[in-house]
Design a protein around this motif. Structure first.
Motif, PDB file in Angstrom:
ATOM      1  N   LEU A 295       0.833  -1.201   0.000  1.00 52.80           N
ATOM      2  CA  LEU A 295       0.000   0.000   0.000  1.00 52.80           C
ATOM      3  C   LEU A 295       0.870   1.254   0.000  1.00 52.80           C
ATOM      4  O   LEU A 295       0.606   2.206  -0.742  1.00 52.80           O
ATOM      5  CB  LEU A 295      -0.917  -0.015   1.219  1.00 52.80           C
ATOM      6  N   ALA A 296       1.914   1.252   0.811  1.00 51.11           N
ATOM      7  CA  ALA A 296       2.817   2.398   0.859  1.00 51.11           C
ATOM      8  C   ALA A 296       3.449   2.658  -0.501  1.00 51.11           C
ATOM      9  O   ALA A 296       3.506   3.802  -0.973  1.00 51.11           O
ATOM     10  CB  ALA A 296       3.900   2.166   1.914  1.00 51.11           C
ATOM     11  N   ALA A 297       3.919   1.596  -1.141  1.00 52.08           N
ATOM     12  CA  ALA A 297       4.581   1.743  -2.444  1.00 52.08           C
ATOM     13  C   ALA A 297       3.602   2.263  -3.497  1.00 52.08           C
ATOM     14  O   ALA A 297       3.972   3.091  -4.347  1.00 52.08           O
ATOM     15  CB  ALA A 297       5.163   0.401  -2.880  1.00 52.08           C
ATOM     16  N   THR A 298       2.362   1.801  -3.452  1.00 50.43           N
ATOM     17  CA  THR A 298       1.363   2.237  -4.428  1.00 50.43           C
ATOM     18  C   THR A 298       1.033   3.708  -4.247  1.00 50.43           C
ATOM     19  O   THR A 298       0.960   4.471  -5.217  1.00 50.43           O
ATOM     20  CB  THR A 298       0.089   1.395  -4.298  1.00 50.43           C
ATOM     21  N   ILE A 299       0.830   4.138  -2.998  1.00 46.04           N
ATOM     22  CA  ILE A 299       0.533   5.546  -2.739  1.00 46.04           C
ATOM     23  C   ILE A 299       1.674   6.435  -3.216  1.00 46.04           C
ATOM     24  O   ILE A 299       1.461   7.473  -3.859  1.00 46.04           O
ATOM     25  CB  ILE A 299       0.262   5.773  -1.242  1.00 46.04           C
ATOM     26  N   ARG A 300       2.904   6.012  -2.942  1.00 51.91           N
ATOM     27  CA  ARG A 300       4.051   6.828  -3.348  1.00 51.91           C
ATOM     28  C   ARG A 300       4.172   6.899  -4.876  1.00 51.91           C
ATOM     29  O   ARG A 300       4.471   7.960  -5.429  1.00 51.91           O
ATOM     30  CB  ARG A 300       5.333   6.274  -2.730  1.00 51.91           C
ATOM     31  N   ALA A 301       3.938   5.782  -5.543  1.00 53.01           N
ATOM     32  CA  ALA A 301       4.041   5.773  -7.007  1.00 53.01           C
ATOM     33  C   ALA A 301       2.966   6.648  -7.645  1.00 53.01           C
ATOM     34  O   ALA A 301       3.241   7.413  -8.580  1.00 53.01           O
ATOM     35  CB  ALA A 301       3.928   4.337  -7.517  1.00 53.01           C
ATOM     36  N   VAL A 302       1.752   6.543  -7.151  1.00 56.31           N
ATOM     37  CA  VAL A 302       0.657   7.350  -7.693  1.00 56.31           C
ATOM     38  C   VAL A 302       0.910   8.835  -7.442  1.00 56.31           C
ATOM     39  O   VAL A 302       0.726   9.678  -8.322  1.00 56.31           O
ATOM     40  CB  VAL A 302      -0.681   6.908  -7.075  1.00 56.31           C
ATOM     41  N   GLY A 303       1.351   9.174  -6.239  1.00 58.82           N
ATOM     42  CA  GLY A 303       1.593  10.570  -5.916  1.00 58.82           C
ATOM     43  C   GLY A 303       2.746  11.179  -6.687  1.00 58.82           C
ATOM     44  O   GLY A 303       2.741  12.379  -6.983  1.00 58.82           O
ATOM     45  N   ALA A 304       3.736  10.364  -7.028  1.00 57.51           N
ATOM     46  CA  ALA A 304       4.904  10.864  -7.769  1.00 57.51           C
ATOM     47  C   ALA A 304       4.584  11.162  -9.226  1.00 57.51           C
ATOM     48  O   ALA A 304       5.322  11.904  -9.884  1.00 57.51           O
ATOM     49  CB  ALA A 304       6.036   9.846  -7.691  1.00 57.51           C
ATOM     50  N   ASP A 305       3.505  10.613  -9.735  1.00 58.06           N
ATOM     51  CA  ASP A 305       3.113  10.831 -11.130  1.00 58.06           C
ATOM     52  C   ASP A 305       2.542  12.236 -11.278  1.00 58.06           C
ATOM     53  O   ASP A 305       1.567  12.596 -10.613  1.00 58.06           O
ATOM     54  CB  ASP A 305       2.071   9.781 -11.534  1.00 58.06           C
ATOM     55  N   GLU A 306       3.129  13.033 -12.152  1.00 55.27           N
ATOM     56  CA  GLU A 306       2.683  14.415 -12.334  1.00 55.27           C
ATOM     57  C   GLU A 306       1.249  14.503 -12.855  1.00 55.27           C
ATOM     58  O   GLU A 306       0.606  15.557 -12.750  1.00 55.27           O
ATOM     59  CB  GLU A 306       3.631  15.143 -13.289  1.00 55.27           C
ATOM     60  N   ALA A 307       0.737  13.409 -13.414  1.00 57.48           N
ATOM     61  CA  ALA A 307      -0.646  13.421 -13.915  1.00 57.48           C
ATOM     62  C   ALA A 307      -1.669  13.323 -12.790  1.00 57.48           C
ATOM     63  O   ALA A 307      -2.851  13.577 -12.998  1.00 57.48           O
ATOM     64  CB  ALA A 307      -0.855  12.271 -14.905  1.00 57.48           C
ATOM     65  N   THR A 308      -1.209  12.958 -11.600  1.00 63.24           N
ATOM     66  CA  THR A 308      -2.124  12.819 -10.461  1.00 63.24           C
ATOM     67  C   THR A 308      -2.352  14.176  -9.807  1.00 63.24           C
ATOM     68  O   THR A 308      -1.406  14.890  -9.487  1.00 63.24           O
ATOM     69  CB  THR A 308      -1.541  11.848  -9.410  1.00 63.24           C
ATOM     70  N   ARG A 309      -3.621  14.505  -9.602  1.00 62.76           N
ATOM     71  CA  ARG A 309      -3.958  15.772  -8.950  1.00 62.76           C
ATOM     72  C   ARG A 309      -4.543  15.570  -7.558  1.00 62.76           C
ATOM     73  O   ARG A 309      -4.350  16.411  -6.678  1.00 62.76           O
ATOM     74  CB  ARG A 309      -4.923  16.576  -9.819  1.00 62.76           C
ATOM     75  N   VAL A 310      -5.260  14.485  -7.365  1.00 59.67           N
ATOM     76  CA  VAL A 310      -5.852  14.153  -6.070  1.00 59.67           C
ATOM     77  C   VAL A 310      -5.875  12.634  -5.959  1.00 59.67           C
ATOM     78  O   VAL A 310      -6.062  11.933  -6.955  1.00 59.67           O
ATOM     79  CB  VAL A 310      -7.298  14.692  -5.925  1.00 59.67           C
ATOM     80  N   LEU A 311      -5.692  12.116  -4.738  1.00 55.71           N
ATOM     81  CA  LEU A 311      -5.795  10.690  -4.496  1.00 55.71           C
ATOM     82  C   LEU A 311      -6.966  10.423  -3.551  1.00 55.71           C
ATOM     83  O   LEU A 311      -7.027  11.000  -2.462  1.00 55.71           O
ATOM     84  CB  LEU A 311      -4.505  10.152  -3.872  1.00 55.71           C
ATOM     85  N   VAL A 312      -7.884   9.569  -3.975  1.00 61.91           N
ATOM     86  CA  VAL A 312      -8.989   9.126  -3.123  1.00 61.91           C
ATOM     87  C   VAL A 312      -8.657   7.718  -2.651  1.00 61.91           C
ATOM     88  O   VAL A 312      -8.473   6.809  -3.458  1.00 61.91           O
ATOM     89  CB  VAL A 312     -10.332   9.133  -3.871  1.00 61.91           C
TER      90      VAL A 312
END
Length: 251
Positions: A33-50
């Motif tokens: 879960l930690a790795a997934t959150i970090r990968a998603v957040g590092a992507d510049e295309a991500t603006r918000v994470l639900v």
């Protein structure tokens, strides 16, 4: 564990945790879960994470049976590190994290939601730390971000839970909705944030963390030291074995 995510057109990413039967996560799953959150957040295309979950509840903490089955301390060390990393990943995610909470939110679930930026809860959601009953300590750092100080102490010592409505009155839950409206409500708020300038929002998140009066990573790691002490004294192992025999899986 199944951790899936999808990106919507507005840049909102919906991350769903599904670990039957009760979303009580083993060490491996916390690290995942930690790795997934970090990968998603590092992507510049991500603006918000639900952040949301499938099943009967949002999160039931760690898998007590995994700890009870370990004859040494390896599992405890790994799950403690995994929880610390997952909580930190949510807090340090470069974009705002919205936790959409339904059902039970216990133990490690408190660490996740308290380290997110916004909480939206279904009206059936309950929040609590059963750590004392499980022979462990931890996430008081995070519970104290959700409820006033003395209420946090009472909840911690007794293992009682607070309702979504109570947390809404305390100001830590942004909105309480019916369960079938939970994801829509989270996406509505996410869309409002995603429409802003992404660079400004990312810097707003970083600046908010920079003025936070509580070092959540250090506070949680400090608490975990007492869990190790209880384990070495035998109290934690007795509580975990008793709970595992009772058929539960959360802490």
């Amino acid at each position: 564990m199944s951790t899936t995510w999808e990106r919507r057109e507005d840049g909102t990413v919906v991350l769903t945790v599904d670990h039957p039967p009760v979303n009580a996560l083993p060490a491996r799953a916390w690290h995942e879960l930690a790795a997934t959150i970090r990968a998603v957040g590092a992507d510049e295309a991500t603006r918000v994470l639900v952040l949301r979950a499938a099943g009967r509840g949002f999160n039931a903490g760690v898998d007590i049976k995994e700890l009870a089955a370990d004859g040494g301390h390896r599992a405890l060390v790994e799950v403690n590190r995994g929880c610390a990393e997952a909580f930190a990943a949510a807090y340090e995610c470069p974009v705002p994290v919205i936790s959409a909470v339904h059902g039970y939110c216990l133990g490690g679930g408190i660490g996740l939601v308290a380290n997110s930026d916004v909480i939206i809860a279904a009206d059936d959601a309950t929040f609590g730390l059963p750590e004392v009953d499980r022979g462990a300590l931890g996430a008081a750092t995070h519970l104290s971000r959700l409820v006033p100080h003395h209420a946090a102490r009472a909840l911690y010592y007794t293992g009682r839970t607070a309702t979504a409505q109570e947390l809404h009155r305390f100001g830590s839950v942004w909105r309480v909705v019916e369960p079938d409206r939970l994801l829509d409500a989270a996406l509505e708020l996410a869309a409002e944030i995603a429409a802003k300038d992404p660079r400004v929002v990312r810097m707003a998140k970083e600046s908010f963390n920079g003025i936070d009066p509580v070092d959540v990573r250090r506070g949680y790691r400090y608490e975990q030291g007492f869990t190790f002490e209880l384990t070495l004294a035998g109290a934690a192992d007795r509580a975990r074995r008793a709970f595992a025999r009772g058929g539960g899986a959360e802490t």
